[in-house]
Enzyme design. Structure first.
Site, PDB file in Angstrom:
ATOM      1  N   HIS A 244      32.672  -7.471 -45.719  1.00  0.00           N
ATOM      2  CA  HIS A 244      31.478  -7.682 -46.545  1.00  0.00           C
ATOM      3  C   HIS A 244      31.488  -6.774 -47.786  1.00  0.00           C
ATOM      4  O   HIS A 244      31.856  -7.193 -48.870  1.00  0.00           O
ATOM      5  CB  HIS A 244      30.213  -7.435 -45.724  1.00  0.00           C
TER       6      HIS A 244
HETATM    7  C1  BDR Z   1      25.562  -6.971 -45.386  1.00  0.00           C
HETATM    8  O1  BDR Z   1      24.533  -6.508 -44.500  1.00  0.00           O
HETATM    9  C2  BDR Z   1      24.799  -5.191 -44.075  1.00  0.00           C
HETATM   10  O2  BDR Z   1      24.706  -5.089 -42.696  1.00  0.00           O
HETATM   11  C3  BDR Z   1      26.190  -4.871 -44.502  1.00  0.00           C
HETATM   12  O3  BDR Z   1      26.326  -3.503 -44.830  1.00  0.00           O
HETATM   13  C4  BDR Z   1      26.420  -5.766 -45.689  1.00  0.00           C
HETATM   14  O4  BDR Z   1      25.957  -5.162 -46.873  1.00  0.00           O
HETATM   15  C5  BDR Z   1      26.294  -8.116 -44.724  1.00  0.00           C
HETATM   16  O5  BDR Z   1      25.432  -9.181 -44.486  1.00  0.00           O
END
Ligand code: BDR
Ligand code: CA
Length: 324
Positions: A244
């Protein structure tokens, strides 16, 4: 020439990976980490950022930001994914708060953008509350920011629609109203959402081998990822995790890794599709079109995942080994 970035983050396990990636890459000048609630309470998120600054000798300023959404009732920290305090089950000692910049994050963002007109890229990898507060207090910054790169949202490309509800991604779901304001503002936004972040995958083997080659950087990354990997294994039945937040940094380093699609973007702010992100494509016209005057933004729809993983690995190994 290096690219100045302010990284707005809710550290957060994959946030930590993104922060180290930004620090490791020689084309990025990581000026600051502005913190925001999200994966953790703001106190823990800020403590985690301070911990990284001290442990890896980051020159980045650490600036504390918003503790809650502007409109919505807070959803609360994502304990199931990131642990009680954001860094899995690692025990992070309380850090020296004297190192925190005295300004709130939104004010720091405004000041830095005005001091460096046209030079700063805002990279947001948590809820967009700090960016929206900055926009509200100083709307003129839209003409002074180089680019806004966001990890968030999901547009249904490659079958990816949501990770916290069937139609919502976590960062947008935390504060959908502000996300809509950020996407509708007339500044250049690039959205790196689940459509692409879930097309790149850190397998457990990839992480293990990278961490083995990366000294104390690798040791930390391996340790902090244990909780995250357990979540992926137990809840999603996957042997590894999606890429991510580091994907937003990869975009800044090498935009050619991504295919982008242009068009205005809105966020649904209530109802069963709350926090769903939607885009109207630029070249299509409609007889009834409330979107026609909206700024055109860019959404990532495809990624060269093998090249992205190679870039991440090489940067982290080089960084870790030059440090010793
Ligand atoms: C996003 O949500 C958070 O949990 C992670 O750090 C990332 O930024 C992914 O959906
Ligand atoms: Ca994050």
């Amino acid at each position: 020439m290096t690219r100045k970035i302010i990284l707005d983050s809710d550290p957060g396990i994959d946030d930590a990976m993104a922060i180290l990636f930004a620090e490791a890459n020689s084309t990025i000048d990581l000026m600051a980490i502005t913190t925001v609630y999200g994966n953790a309470m703001i106190e823990n998120a800020t403590n985690n950022a301070l911990f990284l600054k001290k442990k890896f000798n980051l020159k980045a300023d650490i600036v504390k930001g918003a503790s809650k959404p502007i409109t919505k009732t807070p959803v609360g920290p994502t304990v199931i994914v990131h642990g009680e305090t954001g860094f899995g089950d690692m025990l992070i000692p309380k850090q020296d708060e004297a190192l925190i910049d005295s300004r709130p994050a939104y004010q720091y963002i405004i000041d830095m953008v005005k001091e460096n007109p046209g030079e700063i890229t805002l990279v947001a990898i948590g809820p967009l509350t700090n960016l929206a507060l900055a926009l509200k207090a100083a709307p003129e910054i839209v003409n002074l920011v180089k680019e806004v790169v966001i990890m968030g949202g999901a547009f249904g490309e490659n079958g990816h629609r949501g990770n916290v509800t069937p139609y919502a991604e976590a960062n947008i779901h935390d504060d959908p109203h502000v996300a809509d304001a950020v996407f509708c503002a007339p500044w250049p936004v690039v959205i790196i959402g689940l459509d692409v972040t879930q097309q790149s995958f850190f397998s457990t083997d990839y992480l293990k081998s990278l961490c083995d080659q990366s000294n104390e950087v690798g040791e930390f990354m391996w340790q902090v990822n244990q909780y995250y990997l357990q979540f992926y294994s137990k809840k999603l039945n996957l042997d590894g995790c999606f890429v991510h937040d580091p994907s937003a940094i990869a975009y800044v380093i090498n935009p050619d890794l991504f295919t982008l699609r242009k068009g205005a973007v809105r966020v649904v702010t209530e109802g069963p599709a709350e926090a769903m992100t939607i885009q109207k494509l630029d070249d299509i016209r409609y007889p009834h079109d409330e979107w026609s005057d909206m700024p055109s933004q860019q959404v990532g729809i495809a990624v060269k995942d093998t090249e992205l993983l190679d870039l991440f690995r090489q940067d982290i190994i080089d960084y870790a080994n030059n440090k010793v």
